[in-house]
Design an enzyme around this catalytic site. Structure first.
Site, PDB file in Angstrom:
ATOM      1  N   HIS A  23       0.881  -1.166   0.000  1.00 57.09           N
ATOM      2  CA  HIS A  23       0.000   0.000   0.000  1.00 57.09           C
ATOM      3  C   HIS A  23       0.918   1.215   0.000  1.00 57.09           C
ATOM      4  CE1 HIS A  23      -2.994  -2.936   1.954  1.00 57.09           C
ATOM      5  NE2 HIS A  23      -3.357  -2.744   0.691  1.00 57.09           N
ATOM      6  N   GLU A  52       1.611   3.501   3.147  1.00 58.66           N
ATOM      7  CA  GLU A  52       2.012   2.913   4.435  1.00 58.66           C
ATOM      8  C   GLU A  52       3.528   3.000   4.474  1.00 58.66           C
ATOM      9  OE1 GLU A  52      -0.080  -0.852   4.941  1.00 58.66           O
ATOM     10  OE2 GLU A  52      -1.992   0.117   4.414  1.00 58.66           O
ATOM     11  N   HIS A 102       3.363  -3.575   6.531  1.00 57.95           N
ATOM     12  CA  HIS A 102       2.172  -2.733   6.511  1.00 57.95           C
ATOM     13  C   HIS A 102       2.101  -1.841   7.730  1.00 57.95           C
ATOM     14  CE1 HIS A 102      -0.077  -4.490   3.092  1.00 57.95           C
ATOM     15  NE2 HIS A 102       0.641  -5.568   3.372  1.00 57.95           N
ATOM     16  N   GLU A 138       2.306  -6.017  10.482  1.00 57.23           N
ATOM     17  CA  GLU A 138       1.435  -4.840  10.520  1.00 57.23           C
ATOM     18  C   GLU A 138       1.749  -4.057  11.789  1.00 57.23           C
ATOM     19  OE1 GLU A 138      -1.891  -4.845   8.383  1.00 57.23           O
ATOM     20  OE2 GLU A 138      -1.557  -2.721   8.810  1.00 57.23           O
TER      21      GLU A 138
END
EC number: 3.5.1.114
Lengths: 356, 337
Positions: free
Chosen positions: B25, B28, B123, B185
């Site tokens: 992404h 990010e 992420h 993440e």
């Protein structure tokens, strides 16, 4: 003497508009206060030394000037859903400033709307290649202004969010007594969040943001909140600040006198960019953990400001100043890691409504 | 696993090729900048080690990264299903579909013997989740041991293991391309922002992960133990206006930032714009996560809910060459049959 001529004489030659967040030159506070008195069209009541202003009967509350700053978007939508257009003596226009950016949840579609309100851009001819936001600025100027004229709304409150840890911050251009008294009022009423004022030392003729359309205006900037995210606690803070502002205006319009006093505000003097790779232009460091989230805490020479991705610390050099907008997402592209400000005390006279 | 003895050690194949992916992404930023830094250093093979690991460093979605948006046409991290990867290509395909097929060629093909051994996909989230490893399996011992190793080496960051119970056929994210894989993440961090503490956490996480792989490949035995695994059960969307589809409430202040704090029936869930509290109507207490993740508004997710259970992870070590040859022979026989 017309209002416009008085303004020109007070503020001097117009300067060429620069990119947002630009540094401001230190000015003599007394001259600023005199300039703002001229702009506001005041009359000084010598016997009481209280300053009077006309009734504040028309205001605009604007949200979504940046389409991904969600508090203002949802607060304006909520007010529009409930058809809020008058509260007591105050007529309220609620405006979703940049609908196209709101639709795609981006700050802007072609250019930052909140830099499109300079006199030059407001009067520039519209062609097929004119960016959407420049056109929209002219529409808003027609609706809420024209900037600098008698027809402009009495007060324009523009709602913003920041990713920086700035709590509730009111942003003004000049030392205008009305917003400063509102600031003092909100500061006394709200204890759950730090309430501060930031001043951009720019004469109104050079002002580039939406709030410059109103006769007396300010932005309400609240953070930290990520772009595209709506936090309930931040929403409640902004709603409360807006409610207090409207309550103040009602009291003002009903003839109350607001006491003299002093407020502290932070006047931006310069901005600092990230260290960058000389070839790619990409940032090579992040805000240092000791500076991150410490907006408004005095920064001294030798204090760390950046930590590079390879682990080196960069330290602050120069005078002691207060950092603001530390790690604001939208400012990476404007080449601003944080602003630096001086803390100033503004003496406020008592103010009341001018009776005809 | 069958009837495993507590002190029995499982032997697993070596992990010679690891991929570290950032910018899946494009907004990010921890992963974007970490991958950029790692590419600058370009130490793909550590020569002096007995068991070198080939580390492939990948900027997954360059166009989205360049624009600092999550994606250009469609979410890249939903483009790795077998169906999408093997679908026909056309000139009008969204950028991310084309890119997912490129990444599958580079790191896969998914499901084949040529696929990289481990994918670590980086992420960030706006939710207050600390560090999480997210996988499709609750019995991938490699991933679970990496998690235990990170917990031990980085004790000052809250760390959790999240499991999405999705079959290999339906798995859709980049980390599913490798033989083993997980998303790392870390939050909370606003999209488009780099926070130094989050960057450092991710850098340390990747470093310790690579250290673990090298230790594993050189024969270290990793003792088993228990891991608390959070298995996703369901998502809850925001209340929405039936006409405009705009949200009509925000995550309640009592829930905001309380990822992984048990949510009980009748606990506050949302606060409407007029101040009313909406409560959790489920029957079962569950663990919320991805609370108020920016990118999930458009996916109709205000928060996700998980059950927690303790998983017994066996001790593991790398297969010896003889064990590996025996297994390869067995695999080839299976293929022939």
């Amino acid at each position: 003497m017309s209002r416009r001529n008085r303004k020109r004489r007070a503020t001097g030659r117009r300067k060429k508009q620069e990119v947002a967040g630009r540094p401001a030159v230190n000015r003599n506070i007394q001259r600023l206060l005199q300039a703002s008195e001229c702009q506001a069209g005041l009359q000084r009541d010598k016997a009481m030394e209280s300053v009077s202003f006309p009734p504040q009967s028309s205001i605009a509350i604007c949200g979504g000037t940046h389409g991904n700053e969600m508090t203002g978007v949802y607060l304006v939508r909520e007010m529009q859903k409930h058809k809020v257009d008058k509260i007591g003596s105050v007529s309220i226009s609620t405006v979703l400033s940049n609908p196209r950016a709101v639709d795609v949840c981006r700050r802007y579609t072609e250019t930052d709307l909140n830099r499109c309100f300079t006199d030059a851009l407001l009067s520039s001819p519209i062609t097929d290649s004119t960016p959407y936001e420049v056109r929209r600025a002219q529409e808003l100027n027609a609706q809420l202004g024209p900037k600098g004229s008698e027809k402009a709304v009495d007060m324009l409150i523009d709602l913003h969010n920041t990713t920086a840890n700035m709590g509730l911050c009111l942003i003004f251009y000049t030392a205008d007594y009305l917003p400063l008294q509102i600031f003092k009022y909100i500061q006394n009423k709200m204890s759950s969040v730090p309430v501060r004022a930031m001043q951009l030392d720019i004469p109104l003729s050079d002002a580039y943001s939406l709030d410059s359309l109103g006769k007396h205006s300010f932005s309400i900037e609240v953070g930290p909140q990520p772009n595209g995210v709506l936090r309930a606690d931040i929403f409640n803070i902004v709603k409360e600040a807006v409610d207090h502002t409207i309550a103040w205006l009602q009291e003002f319009n009903s003839g109350s006198t607001f006491e003299a006093g002093e407020v502290e505000a932070f006047t931006v003097v310069k901005s600092v960019d990230y260290p960058r790779d000389p070839v790619t232009g990409e940032i090579s460091a992040a805000i240092h953990p000791q500076l991150q989230d410490n907006d408004f805490k005095l920064l001294k020479p030798g204090d760390p400001i950046f930590l590079s991705f390879t682990g080196e610390t960069v330290k602050h050099e120069g005078e002691e100043l207060y950092p603001l907008f530390v790690n604001e997402c939208a400012y990476y592209e404007k080449k601003i890691a944080f602003h630096l400000a001086q803390k100033r005390t503004f003496k406020l006279p008592s103010i009341h409504m001018k009776k005809d | 696993m069958g009837q495993m003895e507590v002190d029995e050690v499982m032997c697993l194949p070596r992990l010679p090729r690891v991929a570290v992916c950032g910018g899946t992404h494009g907004n990010e930023l921890s992963g974007v900048y970490l991958v950029r830094e790692m590419l600058k250093v370009e130490k793909k093979v550590v020569e002096e080690e007995e068991e070198p690991v080939l580390v492939m460093i990948v900027l997954s979605n360059p166009r989205a990264t360049q624009q600092c948006h999550r994606y250009v046409d469609t979410d890249l991290n939903r483009c790795f299903t077998h169906a999408t990867l093997n679908g026909p290509m056309s000139d009008t395909d969204p950028y991310e579909i084309v890119r997912s097929q490129e990444l599958n060629t580079l790191l896969g093909p998914k499901g084949s013997r040529q696929a990289v051994d481990l994918v670590c996909d980086l992420h960030n989230t706006t939710a207050n989740m600390g560090m999480c490893l997210i996988t499709y399996s609750d019995c991938d011992w490699i991933c679970l041991h990496i998690f235990r190793h990170l917990q031990k080496e980085i004790p000052d960051i809250p760390m959790r293991f999240i499991h999405f119970d999705v079959s290999n056929k339906e798995s859709y994210s980049l980390d599913s391309v490798g033989k083993h894989g997980f998303a790392m993440e870390i939050g909370p961090q606003p999209h488009g922002v780099v926070r130094s503490n989050i960057y450092t956490a991710m850098k340390d996480g990747v470093q310790h992960m690579l250290d673990w792989v090298r230790l594993f490949n050189s024969g270290t035995m990793f003792k088993g133990g228990f891991v608390d695994v959070f298995t996703m059960v369901k998502h809850i969307d925001y209340p929405r206006d039936s006409v405009t589809h705009n949200i009509t409430a925000a995550i309640h202040p009592h829930l905001q930032d309380r990822d992984f704090c048990l949510l009980h029936p009748e606990d506050p869930l949302f606060q409407t714009f007029s101040g009313e509290t909406l409560r959790y109507k489920g029957k079962e207490p569950l663990y919320p996560f991805f609370i108020n993740e920016c990118a999930y508004y458009e996916k109709g997710i205000a928060l996700s809910l998980a059950r927690k259970r303790r998983v017994m992870v066996p001790s593991i070590r790398v297969e010896t060459e003889q064990e590996q040859q025996a297994n390869d022979h067995e695999y080839s026989s299976e293929e022939e049959n």
